[in-house]
Design a protein around this motif. Structure first.
Motif, PDB file in Angstrom:
ATOM      1  N   ALA A 145     -12.995  43.678  66.827  1.00 10.14           N
ATOM      2  CA  ALA A 145     -12.107  43.164  67.868  1.00 10.14           C
ATOM      3  C   ALA A 145     -11.473  41.819  67.850  1.00 10.14           C
ATOM      4  CB  ALA A 145     -13.322  42.955  69.174  1.00 10.14           C
ATOM      5  N   ALA A 146     -12.242  40.794  66.921  1.00 10.21           N
ATOM      6  CA  ALA A 146     -11.619  39.543  66.563  1.00 10.21           C
ATOM      7  C   ALA A 146     -10.548  39.554  65.815  1.00 10.21           C
ATOM      8  CB  ALA A 146     -12.934  38.769  65.735  1.00 10.21           C
ATOM      9  N   LEU A 147     -10.639  40.293  64.824  1.00  5.61           N
ATOM     10  CA  LEU A 147      -9.286  40.706  63.889  1.00  5.61           C
ATOM     11  C   LEU A 147      -8.187  41.179  64.743  1.00  5.61           C
ATOM     12  CD1 LEU A 147      -8.209  40.365  60.978  1.00  5.61           C
ATOM     13  CD2 LEU A 147      -9.084  42.643  60.775  1.00  5.61           C
ATOM     14  N   ALA A 148      -8.525  42.095  65.498  1.00  2.00           N
ATOM     15  CA  ALA A 148      -7.351  42.731  66.304  1.00  2.00           C
ATOM     16  C   ALA A 148      -6.798  41.818  67.258  1.00  2.00           C
ATOM     17  CB  ALA A 148      -7.630  43.951  67.030  1.00  2.00           C
ATOM     18  N   LEU A 149      -7.558  41.098  67.916  1.00  2.00           N
ATOM     19  CA  LEU A 149      -7.164  40.147  68.959  1.00  2.00           C
ATOM     20  C   LEU A 149      -6.306  39.030  68.503  1.00  2.00           C
ATOM     21  CD1 LEU A 149     -10.265  39.888  71.243  1.00  2.00           C
ATOM     22  CD2 LEU A 149      -8.032  40.895  72.031  1.00  2.00           C
ATOM     23  N   ALA A 150      -6.713  38.648  67.076  1.00  2.00           N
ATOM     24  CA  ALA A 150      -5.776  37.578  66.534  1.00  2.00           C
ATOM     25  C   ALA A 150      -4.540  38.157  66.004  1.00  2.00           C
ATOM     26  CB  ALA A 150      -6.671  37.138  65.215  1.00  2.00           C
ATOM     27  N   HIS A 151      -4.251  39.350  65.991  1.00  2.00           N
ATOM     28  CA  HIS A 151      -3.313  40.008  65.186  1.00  2.00           C
ATOM     29  C   HIS A 151      -2.146  40.888  66.335  1.00  2.00           C
ATOM     30  CE1 HIS A 151      -5.215  38.992  61.671  1.00  2.00           C
ATOM     31  NE2 HIS A 151      -4.105  39.036  61.078  1.00  2.00           N
ATOM     32  N   GLU A 152      -2.848  41.296  67.309  1.00  2.00           N
ATOM     33  CA  GLU A 152      -2.053  42.076  68.375  1.00  2.00           C
ATOM     34  C   GLU A 152      -1.759  40.995  69.548  1.00  2.00           C
ATOM     35  OE1 GLU A 152      -3.568  46.676  67.569  1.00  2.00           O
ATOM     36  OE2 GLU A 152      -4.434  45.441  68.905  1.00  2.00           O
ATOM     37  N   PRO A 153      -0.578  41.018  70.207  1.00  2.00           N
ATOM     38  CA  PRO A 153      -0.256  40.239  71.331  1.00  2.00           C
ATOM     39  C   PRO A 153      -1.274  40.998  72.544  1.00  2.00           C
ATOM     40  CG  PRO A 153       1.395  42.004  70.936  1.00  2.00           C
ATOM     41  CD  PRO A 153       0.628  41.868  69.544  1.00  2.00           C
ATOM     42  N   VAL A 154      -1.598  40.012  73.622  1.00  2.00           N
ATOM     43  CA  VAL A 154      -2.367  40.083  74.507  1.00  2.00           C
ATOM     44  C   VAL A 154      -1.695  39.639  75.645  1.00  2.00           C
ATOM     45  CG1 VAL A 154      -4.621  39.599  75.772  1.00  2.00           C
ATOM     46  CG2 VAL A 154      -4.665  40.331  73.398  1.00  2.00           C
ATOM     47  N   ARG A 155      -1.541  40.603  76.697  1.00  2.00           N
ATOM     48  CA  ARG A 155      -0.995  39.955  78.100  1.00  2.00           C
ATOM     49  C   ARG A 155      -1.794  40.379  79.196  1.00  2.00           C
ATOM     50  NH1 ARG A 155       2.884  42.175  81.410  1.00  2.00           N
ATOM     51  NH2 ARG A 155       3.171  43.998  80.149  1.00  2.00           N
ATOM     52  N   LEU A 156      -2.606  39.472  79.671  1.00  2.00           N
ATOM     53  CA  LEU A 156      -3.561  39.739  80.792  1.00  2.00           C
ATOM     54  C   LEU A 156      -2.705  39.877  82.358  1.00  2.00           C
ATOM     55  CD1 LEU A 156      -6.429  37.311  79.865  1.00  2.00           C
ATOM     56  CD2 LEU A 156      -6.136  39.809  79.198  1.00  2.00           C
ATOM     57  N   THR A 157      -2.961  41.356  82.752  1.00  2.00           N
ATOM     58  CA  THR A 157      -2.235  41.562  84.052  1.00  2.00           C
ATOM     59  C   THR A 157      -3.438  42.166  84.923  1.00  2.00           C
ATOM     60  OG1 THR A 157      -1.663  43.792  83.530  1.00  2.00           O
ATOM     61  CG2 THR A 157       0.017  41.952  82.984  1.00  2.00           C
ATOM     62  N   ALA A 158      -3.213  42.416  86.113  1.00  2.00           N
ATOM     63  CA  ALA A 158      -4.261  43.188  87.001  1.00  2.00           C
ATOM     64  C   ALA A 158      -4.528  44.550  86.304  1.00  2.00           C
ATOM     65  CB  ALA A 158      -3.576  43.231  88.360  1.00  2.00           C
ATOM     66  N   HIS A 159      -3.377  45.320  85.790  1.00  2.00           N
ATOM     67  CA  HIS A 159      -3.464  46.775  85.303  1.00  2.00           C
ATOM     68  C   HIS A 159      -3.997  46.582  83.897  1.00  2.00           C
ATOM     69  CE1 HIS A 159      -0.009  48.995  87.543  1.00  2.00           C
ATOM     70  NE2 HIS A 159      -1.055  48.759  88.262  1.00  2.00           N
ATOM     71  N   SER A 160      -4.003  45.637  83.296  1.00  2.00           N
ATOM     72  CA  SER A 160      -4.511  45.842  81.518  1.00  2.00           C
ATOM     73  C   SER A 160      -6.015  45.348  82.011  1.00  2.00           C
ATOM     74  CB  SER A 160      -3.722  44.647  80.917  1.00  2.00           C
ATOM     75  OG  SER A 160      -3.797  43.502  81.221  1.00  2.00           O
ATOM     76  N   VAL A 161      -6.313  44.358  82.687  1.00  2.00           N
ATOM     77  CA  VAL A 161      -7.770  43.944  82.891  1.00  2.00           C
ATOM     78  C   VAL A 161      -8.514  45.050  83.434  1.00  2.00           C
ATOM     79  CG1 VAL A 161      -9.187  42.415  83.818  1.00  2.00           C
ATOM     80  CG2 VAL A 161      -7.266  41.620  82.654  1.00  2.00           C
ATOM     81  N   THR A 162      -8.022  45.766  84.643  1.00  2.00           N
ATOM     82  CA  THR A 162      -8.722  46.842  85.578  1.00  2.00           C
ATOM     83  C   THR A 162      -8.870  48.047  84.595  1.00  2.00           C
ATOM     84  OG1 THR A 162      -7.659  46.053  87.507  1.00  2.00           O
ATOM     85  CG2 THR A 162      -8.516  48.623  87.230  1.00  2.00           C
ATOM     86  N   GLY A 163      -7.832  48.494  83.450  1.00  2.00           N
ATOM     87  CA  GLY A 163      -7.940  49.289  82.719  1.00  2.00           C
ATOM     88  C   GLY A 163      -9.030  49.130  81.618  1.00  2.00           C
ATOM     89  N   LEU A 164      -9.024  47.896  81.064  1.00  2.00           N
ATOM     90  CA  LEU A 164      -9.998  47.646  80.073  1.00  2.00           C
ATOM     91  C   LEU A 164     -11.526  47.765  80.688  1.00  2.00           C
ATOM     92  CD1 LEU A 164     -11.209  46.379  77.517  1.00  2.00           C
ATOM     93  CD2 LEU A 164     -10.528  44.253  78.187  1.00  2.00           C
ATOM     94  N   LEU A 165     -11.695  47.004  81.774  1.00  2.00           N
ATOM     95  CA  LEU A 165     -13.143  47.179  82.388  1.00  2.00           C
ATOM     96  C   LEU A 165     -13.639  48.488  82.803  1.00  2.00           C
ATOM     97  CD1 LEU A 165     -12.686  44.103  84.935  1.00  2.00           C
ATOM     98  CD2 LEU A 165     -13.894  44.291  82.474  1.00  2.00           C
ATOM     99  N   TRP A 166     -12.482  49.395  83.293  1.00  2.00           N
ATOM    100  CA  TRP A 166     -12.887  50.677  83.503  1.00  2.00           C
ATOM    101  C   TRP A 166     -13.420  51.740  82.296  1.00  2.00           C
ATOM    102  CZ3 TRP A 166     -15.038  53.497  87.090  1.00  2.00           C
ATOM    103  CH2 TRP A 166     -15.288  54.930  86.868  1.00  2.00           C
ATOM    104  N   VAL A 167     -12.628  51.352  81.249  1.00  2.55           N
ATOM    105  CA  VAL A 167     -12.897  52.252  79.964  1.00  2.55           C
ATOM    106  C   VAL A 167     -14.233  51.757  79.393  1.00  2.55           C
ATOM    107  CG1 VAL A 167     -10.534  53.002  79.436  1.00  2.55           C
ATOM    108  CG2 VAL A 167     -11.194  50.924  78.636  1.00  2.55           C
ATOM    109  N   ALA A 168     -14.475  50.230  79.475  1.00  2.36           N
ATOM    110  CA  ALA A 168     -15.569  49.904  79.069  1.00  2.36           C
ATOM    111  C   ALA A 168     -16.848  50.259  79.979  1.00  2.36           C
ATOM    112  CB  ALA A 168     -15.661  48.435  78.785  1.00  2.36           C
TER     113      ALA A 168
END
Length: 276
Positions: free
Chosen positions: A184-207
């Motif tokens: 997770a630490a390595l991926a977050l450092a190399h892949e772009p992150v754009r926090l939106t309502a959809h992306s955060v909601t999707g992440l929280l649900w799959v987790a």
């Protein structure tokens, strides 16, 4: 059915998550968040570590449903629609029942197998037809995901006969932390992150929903009614996901998608009435 309902939202939620996260980041972060939830539950309830004989099975659960299936399906959803992926994953019940028979010595009836194979044939015909007569890279990811997930379901269902389902998935998630945290630490450092309502909601649900709560009730159900019969309930998942793909993602469904999903729903009634 509670587990199936939770799983049916996984692909739409993953599509939302991919709007703001890369595939590796999304999979690793969802696993870490789910492990934190599970670890908190295990600590709060004073759960003792599993017996040594349980750890190999938990490793299979971790490799299948914590790491393998989420990663392979997320990679597939970069180029595949959620509707297409949902119908392909309709093969999961048959794959799980087959592995359960090989692993646990279960012997479902001929009627059970005939209905399961009919549902699988419908899914294969749909996949080949939608892919222009040849399997795409996304399809290969999805078929590989079926194998690893079925192995995780089979081992999890077996372990849930000896410990609560919440502890099966809980310890499997915790077991994967030494791998998922650095990824997770390595991926977050190399892949772009754009926090939106959809992306955060999707992440929280799959987790929380797909990776933890859904598997808690799913393993409990498998332990109660048996792995082959429980796995066939998941034939309803493609139809539910098709509904979510329209409502949440605005996808246009090919006519063959709901027809195929309806065909496998018929198989549910047959397999649930069949006696081993």
């Amino acid at each position: 059915m509670l587990g199936v309902t939770a799983f049916s939202l996984t692909f739409p939620a993953t599509a939302w998550g991919l709007e703001g996260f890369g595939p590796w980041s999304l999979v690793a972060v969802r696993s870490v968040l789910a492990a934190l939830i599970a670890g908190g539950y295990l600590l709060a309830t004073g759960a003792r570590p599993p017996a040594r004989r349980h750890w190999p099975g938990l490793a299979v659960v971790g490799a299948g449903v914590v790491l393998g299936f989420p990663l392979l399906t997320t990679l597939a959803l970069r180029t595949s629609s959620t509707a297409h992926a949902a119908v392909v994953v309709g093969l999961l019940p048959l794959t799980t029942a087959l592995l359960a028979a090989l692993r646990g010595g279960t012997r479902p009836s001929r009627t059970f197998w005939a209905a399961a194979l009919a549902g699988a044939a419908a899914v294969v015909a749909f996949t080949v037809g939608q892919s222009g007569g040849a399997l795409s890279t996304a399809d290969l990811y999805l078929f590989a995901a079926l194998l690893v997930c079925a192995a995780g379901y089979t081992e999890g269902g077996r372990l849930a006969r000896e410990m609560p389902g919440v502890r099966v998935i809980g310890w499997a998630l915790v077991l994967c932390l030494p791998l998922t945290v650095p990824v997770a630490a390595l991926a977050l450092a190399h892949e772009p992150v754009r926090l939106t309502a959809h992306s955060v909601t999707g992440l929280l649900w799959v987790a929380a929903g797909s990776q933890f709560l859904g598997l808690v009730v799913w393993y409990r159900g498998m332990a109660a009614i048996g792995i082959p019969r429980a796995s066939q309930l998941q034939l309803a998942q493609p139809l539910l996901t098709l509904v979510w793909s329209v409502l949440l993602l605005g996808e246009h469904l090919p006519v063959a998608a709901p027809l195929t999903a309806a065909a496998v729903l018929v198989c549910i009634a047959v397999t649930q009435r069949a006696r081993g």
